[in-house]
Scaffold this active site. Structure first.
Site, PDB file in Angstrom:
ATOM      1  N   HIS A 188      51.963  58.812  75.715  1.00  0.00           N
ATOM      2  CA  HIS A 188      51.970  59.221  77.123  1.00  0.00           C
ATOM      3  C   HIS A 188      51.008  58.401  77.968  1.00  0.00           C
ATOM      4  CE1 HIS A 188      53.676  63.414  75.830  1.00  0.00           C
ATOM      5  NE2 HIS A 188      54.513  62.437  75.688  1.00  0.00           N
ATOM      6  N   ARG A 246      49.190  74.464  77.995  1.00  0.00           N
ATOM      7  CA  ARG A 246      49.964  75.705  77.889  1.00  0.00           C
ATOM      8  C   ARG A 246      49.182  76.926  77.437  1.00  0.00           C
ATOM      9  NH1 ARG A 246      53.122  71.489  77.056  1.00  0.00           N
ATOM     10  NH2 ARG A 246      55.169  71.460  77.998  1.00  0.00           N
TER      11      ARG A 246
END
Ligand code: NAD
Length: 262
Positions: free
Chosen positions: A130, A45
């Protein structure tokens, strides 16, 4: 905010953080992509993050479209190479030191790069929420294999590699739309509700359910420290917020802690 422009943490904030770490015996750490940017792996991001170049393939797209799988491999091959070459940085090393000091119960990581283990943190203390980019997995039979062999097949021209069972092969990481591994998620929740200090490092705290873990700790009155370049949605709930660069800040904190526990 980039690594270059991040301010340094004020000495009094470092001191407060050290005091909280000194008092704690069961520290749970949550790391995000910001823990590995200093190893040369971009986050998602930030202004030079991966999403500025290409949005990630979702699990549904991967399963249903050969074009999406081709796109997935076009992005995955350079990222996997970058991750294979990356070396642990000061953040990973400081966290191995925290384990040596006997205070770390686990690192819950959103990262898929394996750098905590490469730095020497005990593998059983690293919860990979993840998944891992170091292995490949079949979407059908879930058989695991080393990623390197699969990358070679893709480099040799296979843009839609398949498992012997016919299923699609991909990195053993979680795409958007894919459920998180159940055992790891349950372990992470158990750690968040039994730790006595929760420490977030290098995460925007915008990806659930990882971002909900510090909230579970805070709900039980557990102190929360956040070390991240940018503000996060949980800053107001934290006891200490350090808007600073992870590596040097953590190295300073752990050096002070080590000195006092000597
Ligand atoms: P994110 O990209 O959403 O946030 C990273 C945060 O780290 C940002 O807020 C940024 O300001 C901060 N940051 C960057 N460099 C920093 C530094 N040196 N010091 C302090 N802060 C720094 O990442 P996220 O919260 O982990 O969530 C996004 C997803 O990204 C996760 O699902 C993860 O699997 C995936 N991802 C992993 C890697 C990796 O394994 N290294 C890399 C990119 C993305």
């Amino acid at each position: 905010m980039t690594t270059e422009t991040a301010p340094e943490a004020a000495p009094e904030q470092l001191e407060q953080a050290v005091r909280l770490l000194e008092a704690a015996q069961r520290i749970a750490v949550l790391t995000g992509a910001g823990a590995s940017t200093e190893s040369g792996i971009p986050d998602f991001r930030s202004p030079n993050g991966l999403w500025q170049r290409q949005l990630p393939t979702t699990y549904q797209e991967f399963i249903s479209s050969p074009e999406a799988r081709k796109r997935y491999w076009e992005l995955r091959v350079p990222i996997s190479r970058q991750m294979a070459e990356a070396r642990p940085n000061a953040t990973h090393e400081a966290l191995t030191e925290l384990e040596r000091l006997g205070k770390l119960i686990a690192i819950i990581t959103q990262n898929i790069d394996g750098l905590h283990q490469a730095a020497g943190t005990s593998p059983e203390r690293v919860i990979e929420l993840h998944g891992t980019a170091r292995q490949a997995a079949c979407t059908h039979c879930n058989t695991r294999s080393p990623i390197a062999a699969l990358l070679e097949r893709v480099a040799a021209g296979e843009d839609d590699p398949r498992c012997a069972c016919g299923g699609y092969l991909k990195a053993a990481t979680i795409l958007f739309g894919q459920p998180l591994p159940r055992a790891e998620l349950e372990q992470a929740v158990a750690l968040a509700i039994t730790c006595d200090l929760f420490f977030v490092i290098g995460s925007s705290l915008r990806v659930n359910p990882a971002a909900q873990l510090p909230e579970l700790a805070v709900e039980r009155g557990v102190p929360l420290i956040i070390l991240n370049h940018e503000p996060t949605p949980l800053d107001e709930q934290a006891n200490i917020v350090l808007h600073a660069t992870a590596g040097e800040t953590l190295a300073q904190i752990i050096a002070l802690l080590r000195k006092r526990s000597a």
